[in-house]
Write an enzyme that holds these catalytic residues in place. Structure first.
Site, PDB file in Angstrom:
ATOM      1  CG  ASN A 208      92.180  -4.657 -59.357  1.00 56.54           C
ATOM      2  OD1 ASN A 208      91.810  -3.542 -59.001  1.00 56.54           O
ATOM      3  ND2 ASN A 208      93.074  -5.373 -58.669  1.00 56.54           N
ATOM      4  CG  PHE A 321      87.274  -5.165 -48.072  1.00 58.38           C
ATOM      5  CD1 PHE A 321      86.253  -4.417 -48.635  1.00 58.38           C
ATOM      6  CD2 PHE A 321      87.778  -4.777 -46.843  1.00 58.38           C
ATOM      7  CE1 PHE A 321      85.746  -3.293 -47.996  1.00 58.38           C
ATOM      8  CE2 PHE A 321      87.285  -3.662 -46.185  1.00 58.38           C
ATOM      9  CZ  PHE A 321      86.266  -2.916 -46.764  1.00 58.38           C
TER      10      PHE A 321
END
Length: 404
Positions: A208, A321
């Site tokens: 990513n 997160f």
């Protein structure tokens, strides 16, 4: 910061021992008193005369020195220091530490001490990656030993990879972090950061766009408040924070193993962008392009945040997160409940925001008692604000921390 601090420096036997000479100089420049202990193999790389001249102190080498041992010298050595630094910490020396051996002066004083110990590993990359070394590292971390490094780099043997001893200034930064007064002094905090790379074959992987900038900034901010940091990072674009115990990983499964080895901790902050899946049918050799495309099978990766959140002896504060592109608050709130963590730091990473891989962030902190949205600011500012909130939470666990 190091003025008047007493450092007992154990110099192990490896080519990196030459860096110990510069380390002594750097520590003394900052006001520290350095008492050197030179192992028998260490003296094959640096001379006692050079070490003594730079330290301005006697060099201790022999466990059975009758003059020193008349007053239990190894006990006094091990307990008169404010911090013991082992640099370089060879694979053999760490193995003897993990096993509780006491067959020379260095291993004996390390076993006979209740003084904090900081080790700077240095060894061949294959030795660093060997399962025996990994077990020893996990044992030492569990015993409360702090690490700095190693770094990736070229080795004297001609190979390249993790195992190169941290540079003297990096070790000095870790020493300073140990002595830094602050609200998180004495606290061990685990921080994960960066992306993970999930292999398709030996040359391709799925990843990513995480740069690791936010996790790195958080670790730096926590170090500034006095915390001891274990920093588990995927292949990030930014260098790791100085003064942290850095563990580099590639895959989500690697990260899980590193997290488990780093526990226990007072707090855990999971800022890494961990891949949800890995390729179940990854090729052992490079997959060739075929007509009609290629079918990849995916398997779910371990849920590190949920696993740690549900441990019986979990950290007092677990922060996750949530990088979302739609319904940010709704999805992040559901994630906090599903994972069982204390806080979720939610942010909008849709392409228009430029947050993923950028220098700024806009977050909402979601806790059991509500949510608070912060204005968009630099990632360093987000990190400092979050670090203060963590310090407040750990300082008064019975009350919800403010995040303003």
């Amino acid at each position: 910061m190091l003025q008047g601090k007493r450092i007992l420096l154990v110099i192990g036997g490896g080519i990196a021992a030459y860096k110990a000479l510069d380390l002594i100089r750097r520590l003394r420049e900052r006001g520290a008193a350095v008492t050197p202990v030179l192992t028998a193999s260490g003296s094959q790389f640096v001379t006692p005369l050079a070490v003594s001249a730079l330290a301005g102190s006697k060099v201790y080498r022999d466990l059975f020195d009758l003059t020193d041992e008349a007053e239990m010298g190894h006990i006094q050595l091990s307990r008169s220091a404010d911090l013991i630094v082992v640099a370089p910490a060879t694979a053999d020396l760490m193995a003897r530490m993990a096993a509780g051996r006491a067959d020379d002066l260095a291993s004996t004083l390390l076993l006979a001490t209740d003084t904090p110990v900081l080790v700077a590993p240095a060894m061949n990359v294959r030795m660093w990656d060997h399962p025996a070394t990994r077990r020893n590292i996990a044992t030492l971390r569990g015993d409360g030993i702090a690490f700095v490094g190693p770094n990736d780099g070229s080795m004297a043997c001609g190979e390249y990879g993790p195992g190169r001893m941290s540079e003297p200034l990096e070790i000095v930064a870790a020493v300073e972090a140990h002595f830094r007064a602050g609200p998180l002094a004495g606290k061990h905090i685990l921080v994960t950061s960066g992306p993970t790379h999930e292999p398709i074959d030996p040359v391709r992987y799925i990843a990513n766009r995480s740069s690791g900038a936010q996790g790195t900034a958080i670790a730096r901010a926590l170090i500034a408040l006095g915390a001891r940091i274990t920093f588990v990072t995927g292949p990030a674009e930014v260098p790791p924070p100085e003064g942290a115990d850095v563990v580099r990983v590639q895959t989500a499964r690697d990260m899980l193993a590193a997290v488990q080895a780093a526990l226990p901790a007072d707090a855990a902050i999971f800022a890494a962008a961990v891949a949800d899946w890995h390729v179940a049918n990854a090729g052992a050799s490079k997959l060739k392009k075929t007509k009609g495309g290629m079918a990849l099978e995916f398997a779910e990766n371990p849920d590190i945040l949920a696993m740690v959140s549900h441990l019986p002896d979990r950290p007092a504060l677990v922060v996750g997160f949530a990088a979302e592109t739609d319904d940010v608050i709704t999805n992040a709130t559901a994630k906090r409940l599903r994972k069982g963590c204390d806080w979720i730091v939610a942010n909008d990473v849709s392409p228009a925001t430029g947050i993923m891989g950028g220098t700024e962030n806009a977050v909402t902190i979601i806790r059991q008692d509500g949510a608070e949205t912060w204005p968009r600011m630099a990632k360093d500012q987000v990190a400092r604000r979050l670090a203060v909130a963590v310090a407040e939470a750990l300082g008064n666990p019975s009350a919800p921390a403010t995040v303003s």
